[in-house]
Enzyme design. Structure first.
Site, PDB file in Angstrom:
ATOM      1  CB  SER A 196      26.757  46.781  39.029  1.00  0.00           C
ATOM      2  OG  SER A 196      27.425  45.790  39.766  1.00  0.00           O
ATOM      3  CG  HIS A 238      26.910  50.253  36.213  1.00  0.00           C
ATOM      4  ND1 HIS A 238      25.857  50.003  35.379  1.00  0.00           N
ATOM      5  CD2 HIS A 238      27.361  49.042  36.622  1.00  0.00           C
ATOM      6  CE1 HIS A 238      25.650  48.696  35.305  1.00  0.00           C
ATOM      7  NE2 HIS A 238      26.549  48.091  36.048  1.00  0.00           N
ATOM      8  CE  LYS A 241      27.700  47.181  32.758  1.00  0.00           C
ATOM      9  NZ  LYS A 241      28.826  46.844  33.616  1.00  0.00           N
TER      10      LYS A 241
HETATM   11  C1  PLP Z   1      29.664  45.675  33.663  1.00  0.00           C
HETATM   12  C2  PLP Z   1      30.831  45.960  34.502  1.00  0.00           C
HETATM   13  C3  PLP Z   1      32.110  45.591  34.085  1.00  0.00           C
HETATM   14  C4  PLP Z   1      32.342  44.767  32.853  1.00  0.00           C
HETATM   15  O1  PLP Z   1      32.146  45.479  31.689  1.00  0.00           O
HETATM   16  P1  PLP Z   1      31.958  44.702  30.293  1.00  0.00           P
HETATM   17  O2  PLP Z   1      32.345  45.692  29.277  1.00  0.00           O
HETATM   18  O3  PLP Z   1      30.518  44.275  30.231  1.00  0.00           O
HETATM   19  O4  PLP Z   1      32.874  43.528  30.330  1.00  0.00           O
HETATM   20  C5  PLP Z   1      33.176  45.976  34.865  1.00  0.00           C
HETATM   21  N1  PLP Z   1      32.994  46.666  36.012  1.00  0.00           N
HETATM   22  C6  PLP Z   1      31.767  47.010  36.450  1.00  0.00           C
HETATM   23  C7  PLP Z   1      31.625  47.774  37.718  1.00  0.00           C
HETATM   24  C8  PLP Z   1      30.651  46.658  35.717  1.00  0.00           C
HETATM   25  O5  PLP Z   1      29.436  46.987  36.157  1.00  0.00           O
END
Ligand code: PLP
Length: 394
Positions: free
Chosen positions: A182, A210, A241
Site C-alpha cells: 500500500s 489494493h 477500496k
Molecule cells: C486497506 C487495507 C486493509 C484494510 O482494509 P479495510 O477494509 O479498510 O479495513 C487490509 N490490508 C491491506 C493490504 C490494506 O491496504
C-alpha cells in the site's frame, strides 16, 4: 495529583513540536475525483476509490432499496440472528468471482486479516511474513501468539530459507504477503512465494486489498493476474477500496470458511454489516463485470499520471500500480509538500515514519478511473510548480 491520562497530553505536545501531529481533514462532499475538504474544492488523489464506485448510481440505488426493504441494521452478530439472505448472496457472489469454494465477509479488511490469522494459527505455529505487510496482518499474527519470522521485502530466497529451517520444526507454517503493497504500490513476489510454500508444505495467504478491482481479469486480483488459482489457500480482499463500500472477505476452501464461521472473533463477536452495505457491494460486482471500461480508464490514467510525475523529475520509487508515491526523504518535507499541494488545489497525503521507513517519507497519490485528463494535467502542473518552489525539483 496530575490527571491519570496526562501522559497522553505530553505525547501529543511532543508530536506537535515535531510537526508529527495530524489534524483530520474534513470531507464535505462525496469521495470522488474532485471533492471538497475543509471548505476547499480539490483534485482528490488521496482516496482508494479506484473505480469511482463510491458514487455509482447502481450502488446508491441498491443501498437505498435495501434500506427500504430491510431497514438500517442487521440486529445481531452473524452467529446469533444477524445473517441476512443478502449476506449469504454476497459471499456466494465473491466466491464465484474469485473462483474458490467459499467466502466469508467481515466488517472490514482489517477484521478479516486480524480475525483469520489469529483463528487458524496458535502458539505452536510459525508465520513467515514480509516486512512491509499491512498492520492488520501483523496484528493477526500477534493475536495468534504464533512465532513470527519476518523476511526482507519481497525477498523470496530469504522467505524460503526460513521455511527450510522450519522443515523439521513441529507446527503449522503460514507464508503471508500483500498482493499489492500500500505504500510503494509494488506487486508482491507471489509466484516465487507460492512455490516456496508448496515446497515446504506451508499455508499460502495473500492480502489483495489494493489489487481487487485493479489487477487480474475484471479485477479478480493478483492470484488471477499471476495465474495462481488453486495455489493460494487463504485469499483476503477488501470491499472498502475499489469496491467502494465497506468490508473485508476471506476466500478459500469450504472447510476454511466453515472454520472461520466458528472461530474468527470479529465474525463471532461483532455485528454484521447493515443490509445496505451488502446490497451496494453486490451491485459493485455487477459493475465490475458490466463496465470493464472503468478498469481500462484506471490503468490509462495511472500510466499517464506516473509518466507525468517521473518526467517532471519526481522520485516515484518502484510502483507498478495506481498507487504512486512521490518520495521526498524527510517527513517534514512530505507534510510540507502535502500542505502546499492542498493550498494549490490538490489533495495528496504526506506519509512518514513509522508508516514508512525513516528517510523514505513521501506524498502518496492514487489516481482513479474517473479522473479526467484535464484534472490530471492540472494536478501535474501543481506538483511541478510546488516541487520547484520547495526545491524538491531542480
Ligand atoms: C486497506 C487495507 C486493509 C484494510 O482494509 P479495510 O477494509 O479498510 O479495513 C487490509 N490490508 C491491506 C493490504 C490494506 O491496504
Amino acid at each position: 495529583m496530575s490527571h491519570p491520562l496526562s501522559y497522553l497530553h505530553d505525547q501529543l505536545e511532543q508530536w506537535r513540536a515535531e510537526g508529527a501531529y495530524q489534524r483530520l481533514r474534513i470531507l464535505e462532499s462525496a469521495s470522488a475525483a474532485e471533492s471538497r475538504f475543509d471548505g476547499k474544492q480539490v483534485i482528490n488523489l488521496a482516496s482508494n476509490n479506484y473505480l469511482g464506485l463510491t458514487t455509482h448510481p447502481k450502488l446508491r440505488e441498491a443501498a437505498i432499496q435495501a434500506v427500504k426493504d430491510f431497514g438500517v441494521g442487521s440486529g445481531a452478530v452473524r452467529t446469533i440472528s444477524g445473517t441476512m439472505r443478502i449476506h449469504m448472496q454476497l459471499e456466494e457472489r465473491i466466491a464465484a468471482f474469485k473462483n474458490v469454494e467459499a467466502c466469508v465477509v467481515f466488517q472490514s479488511g482489517f477484521a478479516a486479516n486480524a480475525g483469520t490469522v489469529s483463528a487458524i494459527l496458535g502458539p505452536d505455529d510459525h508465520i513467515v511474513s514480509d516486512e512491509l505487510n499491512h498492520a492488520s496482518i501483523i496484528d493477526g499474527c500477534r493475536l495468534s501468539r504464533a512465532k513470527i519470522h519476518v523476511f526482507p521485502h519481497k525477498d523470496v530466497a530469504a522467505a524460503e530459507k526460513i521455511l527450510a529451517e522450519l522443515d523439521n520444526v513441529p507446527g503449522h507454517k503460514l507464508l503471508v504477503s500483500d498482493g499489492v503493497f500500500s505504500m510503494d504500490g509494488d506487486i508482491g513476489a507471489l509466484p516465487g512465494l507460492v512455490e516456496a510454500a508448496e515446497k515446504h508444505g506451508a499455508i499460502m495467504m495473500v492480502d489483495d486489498a489494493h489489487s481487487s478491482g485493479v489487477l487480474g481479469r475484471q479485477g479478480r486480483g493478483t492470484i488471477d493476474h499471476f495465474g495462481l488459482h488453486g495455489r493460494v489457500q487463504v485469499q483476503v480482499g477488501t470491499l472498502s477500496k475499489a469496491i467502494g463500500v465497506l468490508g473485508g472477505y476471506v476466500c478459500g476452501s469450504r472447510d476454511l470458511i466453515d472454520f472461520l464461521y466458528h472461530r474468527a472473533r470479529p465474525f463471532l463477536f461483532s455485528t454484521s454489516h447493515p443490509p445496505a452495505v451488502a446490497a451496494a457491494c453486490l451491485a459493485a460486482f455487477d459493475v465490475l463485470e458490466q463496465e470493464p471500461q472503468r478498469m481500462e480508464n484506471l490503468w490509462e490514467n495511472t500510466k499517464y499520471f506516473k509518466q507525468g510525475l517521473t518526467s517532471a523529475g519526481f522520485n516515484t520509487g518502484i510502483s507498478e500500480t495506481p498507487i504512486t508515491p512521490v518520495i521526498v526523504g524527510e517527513a517534514k518535507v512530505a507534510h510540507g509538500l502535502s500542505r502546499e499541494l492542498f493550498a494549490a488545489g490538490v489533495l495528496a497525503t504526506g506519509i512518514g515514519f513509522p508508516t514508512v521507513a525513516k528517510g523514505k517519507a513521501r506524498v502518496r497519490t492514487i489516481v482513479t478511473a474517473t479522473h479526467t485528463k484535464p484534472e490530471l494535467d492540472q494536478a501535474l502542473e501543481v506538483f511541478q510548480k510546488v516541487g520547484k518552489k520547495m526545491g524538491i525539483l531542480v
